[in-house]
Scaffold this motif. Structure first.
Motif, PDB file in Angstrom:
ATOM      1  N   VAL A  94      74.864 -23.369  22.227  1.00 16.83           N
ATOM      2  CA  VAL A  94      73.832 -22.473  21.713  1.00 16.83           C
ATOM      3  C   VAL A  94      74.429 -21.124  21.313  1.00 16.83           C
ATOM      4  O   VAL A  94      73.741 -20.262  20.815  1.00 16.83           O
ATOM      5  CB  VAL A  94      72.706 -22.226  22.742  1.00 16.83           C
ATOM      6  N   SER A 100      74.541 -24.285  14.491  1.00 14.86           N
ATOM      7  CA  SER A 100      73.589 -23.398  13.818  1.00 14.86           C
ATOM      8  C   SER A 100      74.228 -22.044  13.540  1.00 14.86           C
ATOM      9  O   SER A 100      73.917 -21.408  12.535  1.00 14.86           O
ATOM     10  CB  SER A 100      72.299 -23.249  14.617  1.00 14.86           C
ATOM     11  N   GLY A 104      74.611 -20.233   9.986  1.00 22.15           N
ATOM     12  CA  GLY A 104      74.237 -18.821   9.824  1.00 22.15           C
ATOM     13  C   GLY A 104      75.350 -18.037   9.161  1.00 22.15           C
ATOM     14  O   GLY A 104      75.113 -17.256   8.241  1.00 22.15           O
ATOM     15  N   GLN A 107      75.634 -18.905   5.566  1.00 27.16           N
ATOM     16  CA  GLN A 107      74.563 -18.244   4.816  1.00 27.16           C
ATOM     17  C   GLN A 107      74.859 -16.751   4.643  1.00 27.16           C
ATOM     18  O   GLN A 107      74.604 -16.187   3.577  1.00 27.16           O
ATOM     19  CB  GLN A 107      73.224 -18.423   5.541  1.00 27.16           C
ATOM     20  N   GLY A 539      68.825 -25.255  10.496  1.00 28.47           N
ATOM     21  CA  GLY A 539      68.800 -24.632  11.814  1.00 28.47           C
ATOM     22  C   GLY A 539      67.744 -25.265  12.703  1.00 28.47           C
ATOM     23  O   GLY A 539      67.984 -25.550  13.876  1.00 28.47           O
ATOM     24  N   ASP A 540      66.563 -25.522  12.118  1.00 31.98           N
ATOM     25  CA  ASP A 540      65.496 -26.202  12.868  1.00 31.98           C
ATOM     26  C   ASP A 540      65.966 -27.584  13.302  1.00 31.98           C
ATOM     27  O   ASP A 540      65.692 -28.022  14.416  1.00 31.98           O
ATOM     28  CB  ASP A 540      64.248 -26.393  11.991  1.00 31.98           C
ATOM     29  N   TYR A 542      69.010 -28.623  13.846  1.00 36.77           N
ATOM     30  CA  TYR A 542      69.949 -28.538  14.954  1.00 36.77           C
ATOM     31  C   TYR A 542      69.193 -28.234  16.247  1.00 36.77           C
ATOM     32  O   TYR A 542      69.451 -28.825  17.288  1.00 36.77           O
ATOM     33  CB  TYR A 542      71.004 -27.459  14.693  1.00 36.77           C
ATOM     34  N   GLY A 543      68.217 -27.310  16.154  1.00 36.43           N
ATOM     35  CA  GLY A 543      67.397 -26.969  17.317  1.00 36.43           C
ATOM     36  C   GLY A 543      66.704 -28.201  17.883  1.00 36.43           C
ATOM     37  O   GLY A 543      66.620 -28.376  19.098  1.00 36.43           O
ATOM     38  N   LEU A 546      69.302 -30.373  19.648  1.00 36.53           N
ATOM     39  CA  LEU A 546      69.653 -29.676  20.885  1.00 36.53           C
ATOM     40  C   LEU A 546      68.517 -29.782  21.901  1.00 36.53           C
ATOM     41  O   LEU A 546      68.744 -30.068  23.078  1.00 36.53           O
ATOM     42  CB  LEU A 546      69.934 -28.201  20.579  1.00 36.53           C
TER      43      LEU A 546
END
Lengths: 618, 398
Positions: A94, A100, A104, A107, A539-540, A542-543, A546
């Motif tokens: 995390v 993620s 980031g 990006q 990102g969502d 990966y969340g 996880l």
């Protein structure tokens, strides 16, 4: 007189034996699996009287032992699963090392490029960050693959232990049959049963003294009388039709229904933990690749070239594994067609009579295709195109494919140098023909490259069948429009306004670079783009993976705690009956010592009585 | 329930071990300051925190974009301000040129200064952005936006479209206005372009131009050619040679919805062309004024031509000033948009940070209390264990 001697002697013997039993109990106070022994006494039945020793009794309760075996099976499964899933969780970071965070930073680099497209070094940063994203996908998949390997090795070790215990139990059965039951043998047997329950969750249907048989949930015997059956764990690369645990000699699948014991827990961690996460990671990778590649291909490099794919690794022409019993030579392949629509599952394709084919999604066992073989490749199923590559299948043939497991490990950066980054928007030119007046937004960030070579998008005005007008591209994409209102033609994302048009009019669109330092496509790429059909971003995604891994680990931890408690509880109940308590033994020691002393005193008294009698006679 | 000795020791050891593990975790939490040691401590919190982090990263990206946009806009602003001073000086020079007492030397001075001002304007138009590329070159990223040819003509090297930068979730800002549009397509609000022929021998000078009837004007096939007969009459022909009605009385010419006020007297055969108004070029303006300054002022007809030319140049100068002025105000409104986004996103950022802190950061009061509690419990368990394990009946058997 001789009666008194006899009584006293029997008492001496009995108490001596009782003291020996106490001694045995004290000696075994720390012996694992030892059941407390008691001397069973009774009044001697003969006319002479005295005390009789019936034998040494082993404290034993069938239900307490059975409850412990059940609890051991649960605890073995829960602890193996919890430790496997907590290892799985550590693969999903995390912090700064997470996937993620890599998204980031990529990006961030793209946003900087869009703001300062001419600054040297910014492109190189974007290139390096893109490479990091690819490397992060690979390393995560490698971690999961390594974990799968470790679990397989652990299964092998567990199977070895089970085989060892099973053959010991078979030998013990032989000894029990040959020499009859004894406390020592029963202690050994109970301990072996406990170990086997912990490792494989099997427990005998009948308990009590004497030989026992053990069966696996699939009905496969593990130990029958004097014979132990050897299990084998599959090693190396395991195909979709390879069972994970087999019985040596017969090759029968022994894993069916296996839930208890460490082996069951490991299988569960494998099938419900690591493999689904690895597929979800593959799903995330493919969806991310699909979106990023499409946008990148719609941009232009600084040299004005149309961009190609940013990453490679979209699965294409994956061969389906044929079942071992297939009778014909048909070979199928699967390719990713719509990355955003993929499902994290394996698939089974079954050929039926009359050239019918069924495709089942295995994670929820739903049928995604049931139709003619000839129409199979017409439409993507869950974003995949299945097609017959060669040969002709026969009815009854089965095939399986797990398209996404390991897909993340094949993600690579497709560019050779930063100069190949296509970060500029398109300038779109329209050629109108027929009766039409239209304007096209000159510079725009397209969301997909125009098709064909040279790239060209041809739109035709048609009737939509209900009085309105519709633009079509002849490839299944259509967009209805009202004259004068701006519309966006998807999936290319090209914006245009048609002021007036008659049916049959055509617009031919071409794109070229909007400028060497535009950076507009980088701006589009830098946003949190929806990569899944549900609109979720990378990102969502990966969340979610996880969250699934952490949630499973959390639940497994709780289960392991509960299972530990139930083992503690069951073993407390069993110990309450069978355990040795030193205070109790000390009291017994005193008790029997006193009784022994008393019996000895009886002999002294009998002797003095005898002497008195002799003195009278003399 | 009966307790076996082995069980007593095992259970005690397990209990002590569990207490120690809990204590160690509390200590790790306290030293790390994090609420969760691993995601599985609270999976949904971990997932939510990941999402908040992504949101904060996104805001940080916009922030960086805003910073670079602000730098650039400030450069644009100072450049345009300098350009507007330059144009103001040009206006003063144009007024000097119009002065009837201008001497030959004065004219030479004006010409020299105009040349200097032109090269200054070109340098300003070629100003570099903080990131190195030409500020006004659009999306090309070239080092120069304009190049001057040997003949003094200036050509634009950039693109017609500006770059876009994302400064908020749904807000993009255009950066790097096209120099071609800004300096070489100067719009004006004059209805038409009126040109008096160089060959005119009369002294007519255009004083004013008004649009009376817009539909009538837009219906005319421009250009219109007006030919004076020197006796107060005119004939007007359109593009196609057709005659268009027109009147000329007391110096007022009315044709195709336009009213032209002329001073002086046109000769027979003098002509005047009314064409659609065209966009101006900033750099050509300097050359135009230079040409004006070189015109003869004698005789009267030349004087009239000089006046007409000067007036046309002054009109264009006013257009250029207006163009630069509105470009400056556009920059100003972009800067204030940045400010607005900044304020809005700062509030959003605070909100997200508060949420993430609530999820991720340790509640020290609660954690320290728990730690103390666990410590006490462990100490109690340890002392109870030693006390109880000492109690054995064997100790009393002497």
């Amino acid at each position: 007189m001789s009666g008194l001697f006899g009584i006293a002697t029997s008492a001496l013997r009995a108490n001596q034996q009782a003291l020996a039993t106490v001694g045995q109990n004290i000696a075994n106070v720390n012996t694992e699996g030892y059941a407390r022994q008691r001397l069973s006494l009774s009044t001697a039945t003969g006319a002479a009287g005295g005390v009789a020793v019936l034998g040494v009794e082993r404290s034993y309760s069938e239900w307490a032992s059975a409850a412990l075996l059940t609890a051991q099976g649960g605890a073995g499964a829960a602890s193996a699963k919890a430790s496997a899933l907590s290892r799985l969780e550590t693969a999903f970071a995390v912090d700064e090392t997470s996937l993620s965070a890599a998204f980031g930073r990529f990006q961030d680099a793209l946003a900087t490029l869009s703001a300062q497209p001419t600054v040297s070094g910014v492109r190189t940063t974007v290139f390096e960050e893109a490479r990091t994203v690819a490397a992060r996908f690979q390393s995560m998949d490698r971690q999961l693959a390594n974990l799968e390997g470790a679990l397989r090795t652990e299964m092998g070790a567990t199977v070895e232990r089970i085989n060892g215990y099973a053959s010991e139990l078979a030998q013990l059965n032989q000894a029990l049959r040959a020499s009859g039951s004894s406390p020592a043998l029963e202690d050994q047997k109970e301990q072996l049963l406990n170990k086997l329950a912990y490792e494989v969750g099997a427990r005998p249907s009948r308990q009590g003294d004497g030989p026992v048989d053990l069966y696996l949930p699939s009905g496969q015997p593990l130990v029958r009388a004097d014979r132990a059956f050897t299990l084998e764990a599959a090693q190396g690369v395991v195909g979709p039709f390879t069972p994970k645990i087999t019985v040596e000699g017969s090759g029968r699948d022994a894993s069916f229904g296996l839930q208890g014991g460490r082996l069951g827990g490991l299988l569960d961690a494998f099938d419900a933990g690591v493999t689904p996460r690895r597929r979800e990671l593959g799903q995330l990778a493919e969806a991310y690749l699909g979106k990023m590649n499409q946008l990148h291909a719609a941009g232009f490099t600084a040299a004005g070239e149309a961009g190609g794919a940013l990453f490679s690794g979209l699965e294409a022409d994956l061969a389906l594994n044929a079942a071992p019993g297939n009778t014909a030579d048909g070979a199928f392949t699967a390719s990713v067609a719509t990355p955003s629509a993929l499902q994290a599952s394996a698939y089974e394709l079954t050929v039926e009579a009359g050239n019918q084919v069924t495709v089942r999604r295995l994670n929820d066992d739903s049928v995604v295709y049931d139709g003619l073989l000839a129409d199979l490749s017409d439409a993507p199923l869950d974003g995949l195109t299945f097609s017959l590559a060669s040969g002709a299948p026969a009815a009854g043939d089965r095939y399986r494919v797990d398209p996404l497991a390991g897909a993340a490990g094949r993600v690579r950066l497709a560019l050779a140098s930063p100069s190949e980054l296509a970060m500029n928007r398109a300038e779109v030119f329209a050629t109108l023909s027929g009766t039409i007046t239209a304007t096209v937004e000159p510079v725009q960030g397209l969301s997909a490259p125009f098709p064909g070579d040279p790239a060209l998008l041809e739109l035709t005005v048609e009737n939509d069948g209900s009085g309105g007008l519709v633009l079509t591209d002849g490839a299944g994409n259509a967009q209805s429009f009202t004259p004068g209102a701006p519309v966006t033609f998807e999936p290319y994302g090209v914006s245009l306004t048609i002021s007036s048009a008659l049916v049959g009019a055509r617009i031919e669109l071409k794109a070229q670079s909007a400028g060497a330092a535009d950076g507009g496509q980088a701006r589009l790429l830098s946003d949190d783009l929806p990569i899944f059909a549900s609109g979720e971003s990378a990102g969502d995604g990966y969340g979610a993976v996880l969250g699934a891994a952490a949630g499973a680990s959390n639940r497994a931890d709780l289960e392991a705690q509960a299972a530990e408690l139930s083992v503690a509880d069951a073993s407390a109940r069993r110990e309450a009956l069978t355990g040795v308590n030193l205070d109790e033994e000390a009291a017994d020691l005193l008790r029997f010592q006193q009784a022994y002393q008393a019996a000895a005193r009886v002999i002294t008294v009998a002797d003095s009585l005898f002497q008195s009698l002799l003195a009278v006679v003399r | 329930m009966r307790i076996s000795t082995q069980q007593f020791f095992q259970r005690s050891a397990q209990g002590l071990g569990a207490s120690q593990t809990a204590l160690l975790e509390s200590q790790q939490r306290l030293s790390g300051g994090a609420q969760r040691l691993r995601a599985s401590d609270a999976p949904s919190d971990a997932q939510a925190s990941l999402r908040l982090t992504a949101g904060l990263d996104r805001l940080a990206r916009f922030e960086r974009n805003r910073e670079s946009a602000e730098l650039r806009l400030n450069t644009e602003e100072t450049t345009l301000a300098a350009l507007s001073q330059n144009l103001q000086r040009v206006r003063e020079l144009a007024l000097t040129l119009g002065n009837a007492t201008l001497t030959e030397e004065d004219a030479l001075g004006v010409q020299a200064e105009l040349k200097a001002l032109k090269s200054e304007a070109l340098a300003l138009a070629n100003t570099k952005a903080p990131t190195g590329e030409a500020l006004f070159a659009g999306t090309n990223g070239t080092a120069k936006a304009f190049a001057e040819g040997a003949d003094g003509a200036v050509t634009y090297l950039g693109t017609a479209t500006p770059r876009q930068i994302q400064i908020g979730p749904d807000r993009t800002l255009e950066l790097g206005p096209s120099g071609g549009k800004l300096f070489q397509s100067i719009a004006n609000d004059r209805p038409a372009q009126v040109t008096l022929a160089e060959s005119n021998s009369g002294t007519a000078v255009l004083e004013n131009l008004e649009l009376l009837d817009a539909p009538a004007f837009s219906g005319a096939a421009l250009p219109l050619t007006v030919t004076f007969d020197g006796a107060g009459g005119v004939t007007v022909e359109d593009r196609d040679g057709a005659v268009v009605p027109g009147t000329f009385q007391d110096g007022v010419l009315e044709v195709a919805g336009l009213r032209l006020t002329l001073s002086g007297a046109p000769d027979n055969g003098d002509t005047l062309t009314i064409s659609a108004s065209s966009e101006g070029d900033l750099f050509a303006l300097y050359d135009e004024l230079l040409a004006v300054s070189e015109r003869p002022r004698e005789p009267a007809a030349a004087q009239a031509q000089f006046q007409n030319a000067l007036r046309a140049a002054q009109d264009r100068l006013a257009d250029a000033e207006q163009q630069v002025g509105s470009a400056r105000s556009a920059v100003g409104s972009k800067l204030s948009a940045l400010e607005g986004e900044q304020t809005r996103q700062a509030a959003q950022r605070l909100e997200l940070e508060a949420q993430r802190s609530a999820l991720d950061d340790l509640d020290y009061t609660a954690a320290i209390t728990l730690f103390q509690q666990q410590l006490t419990a462990l100490q109690a368990a340890q002392s109870a264990f030693t006390r109880i394990s000492d109690l054995s009946l064997f100790n009393f058997l002497r």
